[in-house]
Design a protein around this motif. Structure first.
Motif, mmCIF file in Angstrom:
data_model
loop_
_atom_site.group_PDB
_atom_site.id
_atom_site.type_symbol
_atom_site.label_atom_id
_atom_site.label_comp_id
_atom_site.label_asym_id
_atom_site.label_seq_id
_atom_site.Cartn_x
_atom_site.Cartn_y
_atom_site.Cartn_z
ATOM 1 N N MET A 143 7.981 2.377 18.666
ATOM 2 C CA MET A 143 7.433 2.030 17.367
ATOM 3 C C MET A 143 6.521 3.150 16.925
ATOM 4 O O MET A 143 5.584 3.498 17.606
ATOM 5 N N ARG A 144 6.783 3.737 15.800
ATOM 6 C CA ARG A 144 6.068 4.966 15.476
ATOM 7 C C ARG A 144 5.272 4.897 14.176
ATOM 8 O O ARG A 144 4.144 5.294 14.107
ATOM 9 N N ILE A 145 5.929 4.389 13.117
ATOM 10 C CA ILE A 145 5.188 4.307 11.859
ATOM 11 C C ILE A 145 4.371 3.019 11.909
ATOM 12 O O ILE A 145 4.947 1.942 12.005
ATOM 13 N N GLU A 146 3.054 3.147 11.904
ATOM 14 C CA GLU A 146 2.239 1.930 11.999
ATOM 15 C C GLU A 146 1.831 1.393 10.642
ATOM 16 O O GLU A 146 1.923 0.204 10.387
ATOM 17 N N ASN A 147 1.334 2.270 9.797
ATOM 18 C CA ASN A 147 0.844 1.842 8.485
ATOM 19 C C ASN A 147 1.103 2.910 7.449
ATOM 20 O O ASN A 147 1.275 4.080 7.764
ATOM 21 N N LEU A 148 1.115 2.454 6.203
ATOM 22 C CA LEU A 148 1.273 3.379 5.088
ATOM 23 C C LEU A 148 0.151 3.059 4.116
ATOM 24 O O LEU A 148 -0.037 1.898 3.749
ATOM 25 N N GLU A 149 -0.600 4.073 3.749
ATOM 26 C CA GLU A 149 -1.688 3.840 2.800
ATOM 27 C C GLU A 149 -1.352 4.655 1.552
ATOM 28 O O GLU A 149 -1.135 5.865 1.639
ATOM 29 N N ILE A 150 -1.283 3.963 0.410
ATOM 30 C CA ILE A 150 -0.828 4.643 -0.818
ATOM 31 C C ILE A 150 -1.882 4.484 -1.905
ATOM 32 O O ILE A 150 -2.458 3.402 -2.048
ATOM 33 N N LYS A 151 -2.130 5.530 -2.678
ATOM 34 C CA LYS A 151 -3.011 5.377 -3.842
ATOM 35 C C LYS A 151 -2.386 6.076 -5.036
ATOM 36 O O LYS A 151 -2.066 7.268 -4.985
ATOM 37 N N ASP A 152 -2.216 5.315 -6.111
ATOM 38 C CA ASP A 152 -1.717 5.846 -7.394
ATOM 39 C C ASP A 152 -0.444 6.681 -7.243
ATOM 40 O O ASP A 152 -0.316 7.747 -7.862
ATOM 41 N N PHE A 153 0.492 6.175 -6.437
ATOM 42 C CA PHE A 153 1.756 6.887 -6.224
ATOM 43 C C PHE A 153 2.891 6.099 -6.871
ATOM 44 O O PHE A 153 3.093 4.924 -6.528
ATOM 45 N N LYS A 154 3.578 6.700 -7.801
ATOM 46 C CA LYS A 154 4.688 6.053 -8.519
ATOM 47 C C LYS A 154 4.241 4.680 -9.037
ATOM 48 O O LYS A 154 3.268 4.597 -9.767
ATOM 49 N N SER A 155 4.900 3.599 -8.675
ATOM 50 C CA SER A 155 4.558 2.306 -9.280
ATOM 51 C C SER A 155 3.408 1.597 -8.572
ATOM 52 O O SER A 155 3.097 0.447 -8.881
ATOM 53 N N TYR A 156 2.747 2.276 -7.630
ATOM 54 C CA TYR A 156 1.634 1.660 -6.893
ATOM 55 C C TYR A 156 0.299 2.110 -7.473
ATOM 56 O O TYR A 156 -0.154 3.230 -7.248
ATOM 57 N N SER A 157 -0.332 1.196 -8.191
ATOM 58 C CA SER A 157 -1.584 1.506 -8.868
ATOM 59 C C SER A 157 -2.759 1.147 -7.973
ATOM 60 O O SER A 157 -2.806 0.031 -7.437
ATOM 61 N N GLY A 158 -3.708 2.069 -7.799
ATOM 62 C CA GLY A 158 -4.841 1.797 -6.912
ATOM 63 C C GLY A 158 -4.423 1.962 -5.451
ATOM 64 O O GLY A 158 -3.380 2.540 -5.156
ATOM 65 N N VAL A 159 -5.225 1.410 -4.547
ATOM 66 C CA VAL A 159 -4.970 1.589 -3.116
ATOM 67 C C VAL A 159 -4.152 0.429 -2.563
ATOM 68 O O VAL A 159 -4.443 -0.736 -2.827
ATOM 69 N N HIS A 160 -3.114 0.750 -1.821
ATOM 70 C CA HIS A 160 -2.287 -0.270 -1.176
ATOM 71 C C HIS A 160 -2.120 0.071 0.288
ATOM 72 O O HIS A 160 -1.847 1.234 0.615
ATOM 73 N N THR A 161 -2.275 -0.916 1.169
ATOM 74 C CA THR A 161 -2.005 -0.677 2.582
ATOM 75 C C THR A 161 -0.771 -1.483 2.954
ATOM 76 O O THR A 161 -0.760 -2.709 2.817
ATOM 77 N N ILE A 162 0.280 -0.788 3.376
ATOM 78 C CA ILE A 162 1.547 -1.450 3.697
ATOM 79 C C ILE A 162 1.724 -1.435 5.214
ATOM 80 O O ILE A 162 1.723 -0.381 5.828
ATOM 81 N N GLY A 163 1.861 -2.639 5.788
ATOM 82 C CA GLY A 163 2.068 -2.700 7.230
ATOM 83 C C GLY A 163 1.150 -3.727 7.858
ATOM 84 O O GLY A 163 0.583 -4.561 7.137
ATOM 85 N N PRO A 164 0.954 -3.747 9.186
ATOM 86 C CA PRO A 164 1.560 -2.810 10.133
ATOM 87 C C PRO A 164 3.053 -3.089 10.340
ATOM 88 O O PRO A 164 3.463 -4.240 10.443
ATOM 89 N N PHE A 165 3.803 -2.015 10.422
ATOM 90 C CA PHE A 165 5.249 -2.122 10.630
ATOM 91 C C PHE A 165 5.527 -2.514 12.075
ATOM 92 O O PHE A 165 4.770 -2.185 12.981
ATOM 93 N N LYS A 166 6.646 -3.216 12.274
ATOM 94 C CA LYS A 166 7.040 -3.559 13.647
ATOM 95 C C LYS A 166 8.286 -2.742 14.002
ATOM 96 O O LYS A 166 8.629 -1.792 13.290
ATOM 97 N N THR A 167 8.971 -3.145 15.069
ATOM 98 C CA THR A 167 10.147 -2.392 15.495
ATOM 99 C C THR A 167 11.256 -2.459 14.451
ATOM 100 O O THR A 167 11.960 -1.486 14.194
ATOM 101 N N PHE A 168 11.426 -3.626 13.870
ATOM 102 C CA PHE A 168 12.511 -3.818 12.901
ATOM 103 C C PHE A 168 11.915 -4.530 11.683
ATOM 104 O O PHE A 168 11.768 -5.751 11.680
ATOM 105 N N SER A 169 11.566 -3.748 10.660
ATOM 106 C CA SER A 169 10.959 -4.301 9.452
ATOM 107 C C SER A 169 11.916 -4.186 8.286
ATOM 108 O O SER A 169 12.653 -3.204 8.180
ATOM 109 N N CYS A 170 11.892 -5.177 7.409
ATOM 110 C CA CYS A 170 12.716 -5.125 6.208
ATOM 111 C C CYS A 170 11.837 -5.149 4.969
ATOM 112 O O CYS A 170 10.854 -5.884 4.913
ATOM 113 N N VAL A 171 12.225 -4.341 3.981
ATOM 114 C CA VAL A 171 11.524 -4.312 2.698
ATOM 115 C C VAL A 171 12.395 -5.050 1.700
ATOM 116 O O VAL A 171 13.566 -4.697 1.511
ATOM 117 N N ILE A 172 11.856 -6.089 1.096
ATOM 118 C CA ILE A 172 12.674 -6.921 0.206
ATOM 119 C C ILE A 172 11.985 -7.102 -1.144
ATOM 120 O O ILE A 172 10.786 -6.843 -1.274
#
Ligand SMILES: Nc1ncnc2c1ncn2[C@@H]1O[C@H](COP(=O)(O)OP(=O)(O)OP(=O)(O)O)[C@@H](O)[C@H]1O
Ligand SMILES: Nc1ncnc2c1ncn2[C@@H]1O[C@H](COP(=O)(O)OP(=O)(O)OP(=O)(O)O)[C@@H](O)[C@H]1O
Ligand SMILES: [Mg+2]
Ligand SMILES: [Mg+2]
Lengths: 160, 174, 174, 160
Positions: free
Chosen positions: D1-30
């Motif tokens: 398991m390598r990607i733990e978290n993603l922190e995004i600010k004002d990137f494309k359609s993400y306004s402000g700060v967003h923390t995505i995760g923590p990711f597991k071994t098999f994660s789905c984005v829906i």
């Protein structure tokens, strides 16, 4: 409601005689990948006069069910079509072998016609095959979604 | 040549605006619609340049088609394909898996559009679809399966005899 | 240049046969698999000619990739994409809607393959999918939705805490 | 398991700060069409060093959330990555404006690096961005399904 029935013999993955229908106003064709759904659409464009090469890049021989008699195939597709005056027509096209060459011929209500006469009759029935506007093939939408401005110009020109 | 092109361009552009609005109209009030426009990059010399395809999905902002998401692009491309010919002289339409990239909402909007076209333009539809929320609302199902020798077999099932699914019927009634 | 190419060709061709068999293995006994082969049209001058991609989907006959159905082509193309690199040094794989053309059976086969790769190659997967039968069996769901100002919002839901869905688990256990 | 978290600010359609995760071994984005799922993948390839033009044909400016301050954007993506020895690294890339030009710079654990040093570090972490083998983008599979024999030769050559 115009397409009433489809009668297929030894065409692509359809072995022997199959009668598909009667179709209603809004019919859906369903089933697993590779079961033969797009092949039904191929049967319809085939009987309406599309060249074999326009049917997923095939030759006439590729359209004959692979298990059929390759020396003397009796492949055909018949489309039972009802026009706006409620008159029923049976549009037919078959694949045969003459002098070792694969050929196809056309019939309307069992009367044989040349390809040109057949297309003329279709026009009178309101089916203009050249306009290609009755069909959206698998993958068309995705391909079009990725077009560039100049390609759109080209499309519009083709239509005008 | 140029006048033929411009005449077709006007007609297609008009169709596109109407069809895209119909295909994207929301399923619930306030029924916002998307809008789509074609514009000539070089109106004096249309053949030297391209046609820009600008889209505003419902409740979103103005962008070129290539900036849209996969599903949004598909809806716009579908509207464009339909707008090339219009429906004046179309007895039937056969569509092969055009909903591959659609989410549930876009599938229902497509369903609503197809049903509307059968009434308004008396078009017969034969649609190949893998999506149950779509085909469950047709009048007839033609099921294709593979025999053990891998030849195709068809089975027909009429659906218009069954009681309708109240919830979805309500959603697409508008 | 030619020897580099032939070395890569051999490796990719081997990978493809393995991966395609894994991706197409039936879900129930007798677990037939499909087979896929790459062959050089002109082994003496590989750069002057193409590479033929021949496929036998499970229980079907030998054909070129362009003769397959839409879904069958997708499975073969996916197997090819995976075979280009192999998995020796792959920490993670991110897949964006690769199952758009898949029917239920192919989606379950893909699910089984992904689960297997997480165990055998310790690969982390992040998969974007619209298909519930696929994502319902992941460890974690990251739901993305649009706010009224059309900005994105994410919500995370751990699934590996829930009791497994017995029927599907059994299907993909093999 | 390598990607733990993603922190995004004002990137494309993400306004402000967003923390995505923590990711597991098999994660789905829906989520629905147009909600921002592929944009998450864009955030990941962005922080790993893909050129803006390789992110769906964008310029750096297109990657900044449209409602952000266009004169002084503070857009960033931070990827929390755990290597095989369980050590955590925070890989970061931001977009700023200097002399009216959009630029991006890289950080690892808040220390600024040149693009080359950043790529070198990624290689040591086992991430070889040039190989492009970690991602299958939306539509890739359909495009590849329609390739011709000569195109396959080309692909193999690129890889070898
Ligand atoms: N001449 C032929 N004889 C026998 N089988 C054939 C012939 N031509 C094509 N086929 C088979 O028909 C199958 C393709 O069918 P078709 O394209 O209709 O599938 P489909 O139901 O549309 O699938 P998908 O959902 O994946 O698009 C292929 O597996 C191919 O082997
Ligand atoms: N700089 C930006 N500022 C605001 N919104 C943006 C920006 N760049 C892209 N978008 C929006 O992001 C949306 C696309 O998101 P994305 O491609 O992630 O969708 P998706 O969830 O993958 O959808 P699909 O299922 O259709 O593929 C578009 O509607 C676009 O308007
Ligand atoms: Mg098909
Ligand atoms: Mg997407």
């Amino acid at each position: 409601m115009r397409i009433e029935n489809l009668e297929i013999k030894d065409f692509k993955s359809y072995s022997g005689v199959h009668t598909i229908g009667p179709f209603k106003t809004f019919s859906c064709v369903i089933g697993p990948n590779g079961s033969g759904k797009s092949n039904l659409l191929d049967a319809i464009i085939f009987v309406l006069g599309y060249k074999a090469t326009a049917i997923r890049g095939s030759k006439l021989q590729d359209l004959v069910y692979i298990g059929a008699d390759i020396v003397n195939p009796k492949t055909y597709v018949k489309l039972h079509f009802r026009d706006q005056h409620n008159k029923l027509y049976v549009l037919g096209r078959n694949i045969t072998v003459k002098n070792k060459r694969f050929e196809s011929s056309y019939t309307i209500d069992s009367k044989e016609l040349s390809a040109q006469e057949f297309q003329k009759q279709l026009l009178e029935l309101g089916i203009n095959i050249a306009s290609k506007s009755f069909f959206i093939f698998q993958g068309d939408v995705e391909n079009h979604a990725n077009r560039h401005p100049k390609e759109i110009t080209h499309e519009i020109e083709v239509v005008s | 040549r140029k006048s033929l092109f411009l005449k077709a361009f006007k007609r297609i552009s008009k169709n596109l605006t109407v069809i895209y609005a119909e295909l994207t109209k929301e399923l619930e009030p306030p029924y916002h619609r998307g809008s789509a426009h074609l514009s000539l990059e070089d109106p004096m010399n249309p053949f030297n340049a391209g046609v820009k395809f600008s889209v505003i999905p419902p409740n979103k902002r103005f962008q070129e088609i290539d900036q849209l998401s996969g599903g949004e692009k598909s809806v716009a491309a579908l509207a464009f394909t339909f707008s090339l010919q219009g429906f004046k002289s179309t007895p039937f339409l056969i569509l092969d898996e055009i909903d591959a990239a659609f989410d549930t909402e876009n599938v229902l909007k497509l369903l609503r559009w197809v049903r509307n076209k059968t009434k308004v333009n008396a078009i017969q539809f034969i649609v190949i679809s893998l999506k149950e929320i779509f085909f469950a609302h047709s009048d007839l199902l033609i099921g294709i399966c593979r025999n053990t020798d891998s030849t195709s077999q068809s089975l027909t099932l009429a659906l218009d005899q069954l009681p309708p699914d109240e919830a979805s019927e309500k959603l697409i009634a508008n």
